[in-house]
Design a protein around this motif. Structure first.
Motif, PDB file in Angstrom:
ATOM      1  N   GLY A 104       0.866  -1.183   0.000  1.00 13.13           N
ATOM      2  CA  GLY A 104       0.000   0.000   0.000  1.00 13.13           C
ATOM      3  C   GLY A 104       0.894   1.221   0.000  1.00 13.13           C
ATOM      4  O   GLY A 104       1.889   1.250   0.724  1.00 13.13           O
ATOM      5  N   GLN A 105       0.563   2.205  -0.815  1.00 18.32           N
ATOM      6  CA  GLN A 105       1.444   3.382  -0.925  1.00 18.32           C
ATOM      7  C   GLN A 105       0.973   4.539  -0.036  1.00 18.32           C
ATOM      8  O   GLN A 105      -0.216   4.848   0.001  1.00 18.32           O
ATOM      9  N   LEU A 106       1.906   5.163   0.658  1.00 19.37           N
ATOM     10  CA  LEU A 106       1.620   6.428   1.343  1.00 19.37           C
ATOM     11  C   LEU A 106       2.663   7.451   0.902  1.00 19.37           C
ATOM     12  O   LEU A 106       3.872   7.195   1.020  1.00 19.37           O
ATOM     13  N   LEU A 107       2.199   8.582   0.405  1.00 24.21           N
ATOM     14  CA  LEU A 107       3.108   9.671   0.055  1.00 24.21           C
ATOM     15  C   LEU A 107       2.880  10.784   1.077  1.00 24.21           C
ATOM     16  O   LEU A 107       1.767  11.313   1.172  1.00 24.21           O
ATOM     17  N   LEU A 108       3.902  11.104   1.837  1.00 23.98           N
ATOM     18  CA  LEU A 108       3.725  12.035   2.951  1.00 23.98           C
ATOM     19  C   LEU A 108       4.490  13.330   2.726  1.00 23.98           C
ATOM     20  O   LEU A 108       5.465  13.362   1.968  1.00 23.98           O
ATOM     21  N   THR A 109       4.044  14.373   3.372  1.00 24.01           N
ATOM     22  CA  THR A 109       4.775  15.654   3.381  1.00 24.01           C
ATOM     23  C   THR A 109       4.794  16.163   4.816  1.00 24.01           C
ATOM     24  O   THR A 109       3.999  15.711   5.653  1.00 24.01           O
ATOM     25  N   LYS A 110       5.679  17.122   5.061  1.00 23.50           N
ATOM     26  CA  LYS A 110       5.834  17.618   6.420  1.00 23.50           C
ATOM     27  C   LYS A 110       4.536  18.262   6.915  1.00 23.50           C
ATOM     28  O   LYS A 110       4.176  18.132   8.072  1.00 23.50           O
ATOM     29  N   ASP A 111       3.832  18.938   6.004  1.00 25.69           N
ATOM     30  CA  ASP A 111       2.599  19.594   6.471  1.00 25.69           C
ATOM     31  C   ASP A 111       1.530  18.576   6.864  1.00 25.69           C
ATOM     32  O   ASP A 111       0.627  18.895   7.628  1.00 25.69           O
ATOM     33  N   VAL A 112       1.650  17.356   6.368  1.00 24.23           N
ATOM     34  CA  VAL A 112       0.720  16.303   6.808  1.00 24.23           C
ATOM     35  C   VAL A 112       1.105  15.849   8.220  1.00 24.23           C
ATOM     36  O   VAL A 112       0.267  15.809   9.123  1.00 24.23           O
ATOM     37  N   THR A 113       2.393  15.536   8.387  1.00 20.99           N
ATOM     38  CA  THR A 113       2.782  14.963   9.679  1.00 20.99           C
ATOM     39  C   THR A 113       2.865  16.034  10.782  1.00 20.99           C
ATOM     40  O   THR A 113       2.932  15.701  11.954  1.00 20.99           O
ATOM     41  N   ASP A 114       2.859  17.330  10.392  1.00 22.80           N
ATOM     42  CA  ASP A 114       2.836  18.399  11.405  1.00 22.80           C
ATOM     43  C   ASP A 114       1.416  18.750  11.840  1.00 22.80           C
ATOM     44  O   ASP A 114       1.224  19.462  12.822  1.00 22.80           O
ATOM     45  N   GLN A 117      -4.532  16.353  12.871  1.00 24.49           N
ATOM     46  CA  GLN A 117      -5.611  15.539  12.316  1.00 24.49           C
ATOM     47  C   GLN A 117      -5.140  14.694  11.134  1.00 24.49           C
ATOM     48  O   GLN A 117      -5.435  13.502  11.035  1.00 24.49           O
ATOM     49  N   ARG A 118      -4.344  15.328  10.255  1.00 26.38           N
ATOM     50  CA  ARG A 118      -3.870  14.592   9.078  1.00 26.38           C
ATOM     51  C   ARG A 118      -2.868  13.518   9.503  1.00 26.38           C
ATOM     52  O   ARG A 118      -2.807  12.437   8.934  1.00 26.38           O
ATOM     53  N   LYS A 119      -2.089  13.854  10.526  1.00 28.73           N
ATOM     54  CA  LYS A 119      -1.146  12.857  11.059  1.00 28.73           C
ATOM     55  C   LYS A 119      -1.900  11.632  11.565  1.00 28.73           C
ATOM     56  O   LYS A 119      -1.494  10.490  11.346  1.00 28.73           O
ATOM     57  N   GLU A 120      -3.021  11.888  12.216  1.00 31.79           N
ATOM     58  CA  GLU A 120      -3.845  10.805  12.753  1.00 31.79           C
ATOM     59  C   GLU A 120      -4.356   9.905  11.618  1.00 31.79           C
ATOM     60  O   GLU A 120      -4.370   8.676  11.739  1.00 31.79           O
ATOM     61  N   HIS A 121      -4.737  10.546  10.497  1.00 30.94           N
ATOM     62  CA  HIS A 121      -5.200   9.761   9.345  1.00 30.94           C
ATOM     63  C   HIS A 121      -4.075   8.849   8.839  1.00 30.94           C
ATOM     64  O   HIS A 121      -4.289   7.664   8.563  1.00 30.94           O
ATOM     65  N   ALA A 122      -2.874   9.433   8.707  1.00 30.94           N
ATOM     66  CA  ALA A 122      -1.729   8.653   8.206  1.00 30.94           C
ATOM     67  C   ALA A 122      -1.432   7.498   9.160  1.00 30.94           C
ATOM     68  O   ALA A 122      -1.193   6.349   8.741  1.00 30.94           O
ATOM     69  N   LYS A 123      -1.491   7.817  10.452  1.00 32.38           N
ATOM     70  CA  LYS A 123      -1.211   6.818  11.490  1.00 32.38           C
ATOM     71  C   LYS A 123      -2.215   5.658  11.410  1.00 32.38           C
ATOM     72  O   LYS A 123      -1.844   4.481  11.453  1.00 32.38           O
ATOM     73  N   ASN A 124      -3.484   6.019  11.262  1.00 30.13           N
ATOM     74  CA  ASN A 124      -4.530   4.989  11.210  1.00 30.13           C
ATOM     75  C   ASN A 124      -4.384   4.122   9.963  1.00 30.13           C
ATOM     76  O   ASN A 124      -4.558   2.903  10.021  1.00 30.13           O
ATOM     77  N   THR A 125      -4.069   4.762   8.833  1.00 28.78           N
ATOM     78  CA  THR A 125      -3.887   3.991   7.597  1.00 28.78           C
ATOM     79  C   THR A 125      -2.738   2.999   7.769  1.00 28.78           C
ATOM     80  O   THR A 125      -2.859   1.816   7.425  1.00 28.78           O
ATOM     81  N   LEU A 126      -1.647   3.488   8.330  1.00 19.96           N
ATOM     82  CA  LEU A 126      -0.493   2.617   8.558  1.00 19.96           C
ATOM     83  C   LEU A 126      -0.875   1.446   9.465  1.00 19.96           C
ATOM     84  O   LEU A 126      -0.540   0.296   9.179  1.00 19.96           O
ATOM     85  N   ARG A 127      -1.569   1.783  10.543  1.00 16.80           N
ATOM     86  CA  ARG A 127      -1.928   0.742  11.512  1.00 16.80           C
ATOM     87  C   ARG A 127      -2.778  -0.350  10.856  1.00 16.80           C
ATOM     88  O   ARG A 127      -2.494  -1.536  11.001  1.00 16.80           O
ATOM     89  N   VAL A 128      -3.765   0.089  10.081  1.00 15.99           N
ATOM     90  CA  VAL A 128      -4.662  -0.900   9.472  1.00 15.99           C
ATOM     91  C   VAL A 128      -3.920  -1.719   8.413  1.00 15.99           C
ATOM     92  O   VAL A 128      -4.070  -2.943   8.335  1.00 15.99           O
TER      93      VAL A 128
END
Ligand code: GLU
Length: 265
Positions: A104-114, A117-128
Motif C-alpha cells: 500500500g502506498q503512502l506519500l507524505l509531506t511535512k505539512d501532513v505529519t505536522d 488531524q492529518r497525522k492521525e489519518h496517516a497513522k490509522n492507515t499505517l496501523r490498518v
C-alpha cells in the motif's frame, strides 16, 4: 552491546536510499531491488511486520523521461518524481506479489505529519495496513512539496514514519557500511563506529555533509534521524544496502554497520 532489541523487534521500518536502488545511470538496479523485496518478504513471512521507506522516484523518473541529472530545476525534479513514483510502485507491486504480499502506498509531506488531524489519518492507515499484513511503501510526496528534495527527505521521513507506527527498529540501508569517525570517501583510514550509545553534539559533528548527487541524504540527515528515533525509544541501524541480504545479518545481530542504541529508562 544489546542486540536483543534488534532480534526481538517485531515492526521494522526499512529505509532504502536512491544510491542503493539505482545504478549510476539513474536506472533501477533490478537485481538489488529484487533481492531487497525477497528479503523483506522473507522477514514478513517470518512473522515480523515490515514498512518500507523507499527513495528513488526522482532518479527513476529522470531516467524514464530522459532528463539530464545536472542543473535541474525544482519543478523538473518534481515532475520526475511524479513519473518515477509510478515506476517504483509498479515494480514493488509486481515483485512483492510474486511472494504473495500486498503493498500500500503512502506519500507524505511535512505539512501532513505536522498537522494533528492529518497525522492521525496517516497513522490509522499505517496501523490498518500493518494489521492486515500489507507492506506499506512510503515516500515523500515530492511533486507537491520541496522539503524532501532539498534536504535529506527520506532519512528524516523514516524516523517520522517509525514514530507514527510505533516501530521497534529502523534499518537505514545506504551506500556505505555505517557511521565512520571520518568520511571514508576522503579519509582512507576512517574507522567504522559499530555502536553509538548516545548521539551527542560531538557525534553529530563527525557526520559531515550531503551524500551522492543521486540522493539527498548524506550522513548528517541520517544522524538527525537516528537522534529522533533513539530519543523516542526506537533503535536504529545503518548498514550497507549493496547486498540486501545484510537484513538477515541485522536481524540476527551479526551485521557489519552501526547500531544506535536507545537509553534505558
Ligand atoms: N524522495 C526522493 C525520491 O524518491 C528521495 C529523497 C532522498 O534521497 O532522501 O527520489
Amino acid at each position: 552491546m544489546n542486540f536483543e532489541k534488534i532480534k526481538s523487534a517485531n515492526l521494522i521500518v526499512v529505509k532504502v536510499g536512491t544510491s542503493t536502488l539505482t545504478h549510476q545511470s539513474g536506472y533501477i538496479n533490478i537485481r538489488r531491488v529484487e533481492q531487497l523485496v525477497k528479503c523483506l518478504s522473507d522477514l514478513q513471512n517470518s512473522g515480523k511486520h515490515v514498512v518500507l521507506v523507499s527513495s528513488g522516484a526522482i532518479s527513476c523518473g529522470l531516467g524514464k523521461i530522459g532528463l539530464r541529472r545536472k542543473s535541474l530545476t525544482l519543478e523538473q525534479k518534481q515532475a520526475a518524481a511524479s513519473v518515477g513514483q509510478c515506476e517504483l510502485m509498479d515494480m514493488y507491486n509486481r515483485l512483492f506479489a510474486d511472494y504473495g504480499h500486498t503493498v500500500g502506498q503512502l506519500l507524505l509531506t511535512k505539512d501532513v505529519t505536522d498537522d494533528e488531524q492529518r497525522k492521525e489519518h496517516a497513522k490509522n492507515t499505517l496501523r490498518v495496513l500493518i494489521e492486515l499484513g500489507c507492506i506499506p511503501v512510503i515516500n515523500d510526496n515530492d511533486s507537491v512539496s520541496s522539503e524532501g528534495i532539498k534536504y535529506g527527505g527520506n532519512d528524516i521521513l523514516s524516523a517520522v514514519v517509525a514514530m507514527l507506527c510505533e516501530a521497534d527498529l529502523v534499518v537505514n540501508l545506504t551506500d556505505i557500511d555505517g557511521f565512520f569517525d571520518a568520511d571514508p570517501k576522503t579519509a582512507p583510514d576512517a574507522k567504522l563506529i559499530s555502536y553509538v550509545e548516545k548521539i551527542t553534539p560531538e557525534v553529530i559533528e563527525k557526520a559531515g555533509g550531503a551524500g551522492t548527487e543521486r540522493g539527498t541524504g548524506g550522513m548528517a540527515a541520517k544522524l538527525i534521524a537516528a537522534k529522533q528515533c533513539t530519543d523516542y525509544g526506537i533503535p536504529m541501524v545503518i548498514a550497507n544496502g549493496a547486498n540486501p541480504d545484510i537484513l538477515y545479518d541485522v536481524m540476527s545481530g551479526t551485521f557489519k554497520g552501526t547500531f544506535f542504541d536507545t537509553l534505558e529508562a
